[in-house]
Design an enzyme around this catalytic site. Sequence first.
Site, PDB file in Angstrom:
ATOM      1  N   SER A 175       0.754  -1.192  -0.047  1.00 11.25           N
ATOM      2  CA  SER A 175      -0.190   0.261  -0.205  1.00 11.25           C
ATOM      3  C   SER A 175       1.093   1.744  -0.133  1.00 11.25           C
ATOM      4  CB  SER A 175      -1.020  -0.342   1.143  1.00 11.25           C
ATOM      5  OG  SER A 175      -1.643   1.309   1.174  1.00 11.25           O
TER       6      SER A 175
ATOM      7  N   LYS B  40      -0.714  -3.670  -3.825  1.00 13.18           N
ATOM      8  CA  LYS B  40      -1.272  -3.698  -2.937  1.00 13.18           C
ATOM      9  C   LYS B  40      -2.544  -2.263  -4.271  1.00 13.18           C
ATOM     10  CE  LYS B  40      -4.733  -2.545   0.447  1.00 13.18           C
ATOM     11  NZ  LYS B  40      -4.368  -0.727   0.613  1.00 13.18           N
TER      12      LYS B  40
ATOM     13  N   ASP C 155       9.975   5.258 -10.176  1.00 12.70           N
ATOM     14  CA  ASP C 155       9.855   5.757 -11.350  1.00 12.70           C
ATOM     15  C   ASP C 155       9.910   7.062 -11.700  1.00 12.70           C
ATOM     16  OD1 ASP C 155       8.121   3.428 -11.555  1.00 12.70           O
ATOM     17  OD2 ASP C 155       6.232   4.688 -11.272  1.00 12.70           O
TER      18      ASP C 155
END
Length: 583
Positions: free
Chosen positions: A295, A320, A306
């Site tokens: 999460s 998740k 990223d």
Amino acid sequence: MKKGVLKSGKLLLSGGLVALALCIWSFSDDLFQISKNLEVFASLYKEVNLNYVDDINSAKMIKAGADAMLDGLDPYTEFVPESEIEDYKLHYVSTQYGGIGASIFSRNNKVYVSGVFEGFPAQKADIRPGDQIEKINNIVLDGKNSDQVSALLKGSKGAIVKLLVKRDGDAKDVEKDLVRDEIKQPNVSYHGMVDGNIGYIKLDRFLENSADEVTSALVDLKKNNPNGIILDLRSNGGGILQEAVKIVNLFVQKDVEVVSQKGKIREKNYTYKTVVAPLAPDLPLVVLTNARSASASEIVAGALQDLDRAIIIGQRSYGKGLVQQTFPLAYNSLVKITIAKYYVPSGRCIQEIDYAHRKDDGSVVKVADSLMHEFKTRNGRSVYDGSGIYPDIFIKPEKFANVTQTLIGKLLLFDYATKYRAAHVKMEDPRSFKLSDAEYEDFVKYLSDKNYTYNTTSEKVLDALKTEATKEKQFDQIQTEYDVLKSKLLNSKKNDLQIHKAEIKQALEIEIASRYYYDKGRYEANFKYDIELARAIKTMQDKNQIAAILKGDGAYKVIGKPVLAAMPDKKADAKEKDTKNDQ
């Protein structure tokens, strides 16, 4: 020409009215279905309560009905009745409560202290792990479960809690008066400097104030002019999304997208960006993850990956990619509903389980490798959706041997640590603490009259062979060989305490260190054994490797590519669809 335009306009208006009518009809039908089903449910509940032969616990029935209704969605959408609100807040919002700062467990109908929090009433009163609590405020605890005991320990701040404590080795039980305090378990359970003059922060959860705690830890570590920072998110199950965004902002420039959420209701779609100048924009950064990092942990790790801001080390995260929101219901109850999926800066959603498309038997499925798509980080590295955050540097997870797991599970390491603490008043330094060979042999002797039976994987395979051979009436033909193998395995097990001495010592040293220095002792005693931490330190010390990873040189160009053939590029898919639509 004008007539044609007018005619066209009428057609458009007519089409708009039809669309509006369909929308209103659909909305009305939804309202009718909701009203109808609520009336059916209320009637059913009423008739069962009035006519069932035995007395019914109404609250329990409603909870069971709500749970069954939500069970077909996902495990994160849940109904919370008023009776469970406080536990819910402790788990999802804040770990703050009135208590004595001790955790407990039950064994053989007796209640024991499993741990104490440094700086709180239990520790100040010299309550120790392994102590038996016989009474709380004159209430005998024999036979009570952990929830019942916790309810007696928790309460209003400032109230006196009277404990009757029994400790092995002491002649008499001791009565202690503790004053309840406001207990707030930290989100950051440890921070400090590790080898290579590198700062280390262990973040356990993303509840209220977690970003503030990470900020305070980072400010403190920066006083040492560190060569880099290691953010440990291993086994961090997540929490509040906004806290994750704030933590990313500590390392990333202002006005950079961190995560976006997208769901069925447009008003709930939102993109979260960094909003302030970062505290450590240039410090080399490593994030540690494992299969239980979920999460909000995945938002932090995924965003930093990223944005090519941090190196991820460890194992693939949980996967998740869902966002929940709570909605208040009548009588102080609430419902937590999955309202959206989240997407990290590259555009990927890392949700691994597809709850919307179940098998015929109701079981859930993972996103297939063939359905995963390729995305690009800021520097052009390839990353993939549908299966958690894959680390830049993968470390094979270590697993304790069966004997070690058994010694831990049967609390024999815990009990020996209690015995060791009683015989040794102090410990100088958990980082350098090591059990001597003589002390380990003392532990082996301690186990001589203890029951810690276990089955190895080889024994399980051998037993399965016997079962199948017996079914096929062939066991008589192989019994001689079976008995020989069984004997050899039993002899091998007798040596397990020596074969697996290193890892048993490791687990025992960590347990013992925690008796003197609490969480700090547990972490620092484990530093010398932590292979992921060691790899993070080694990587941090090699500036060329850091640059190569973040630029995507060579083998670092592709991160976690699915096993099957090259996956389609999602942007290319979208472009192809647009072309087909134009035709």
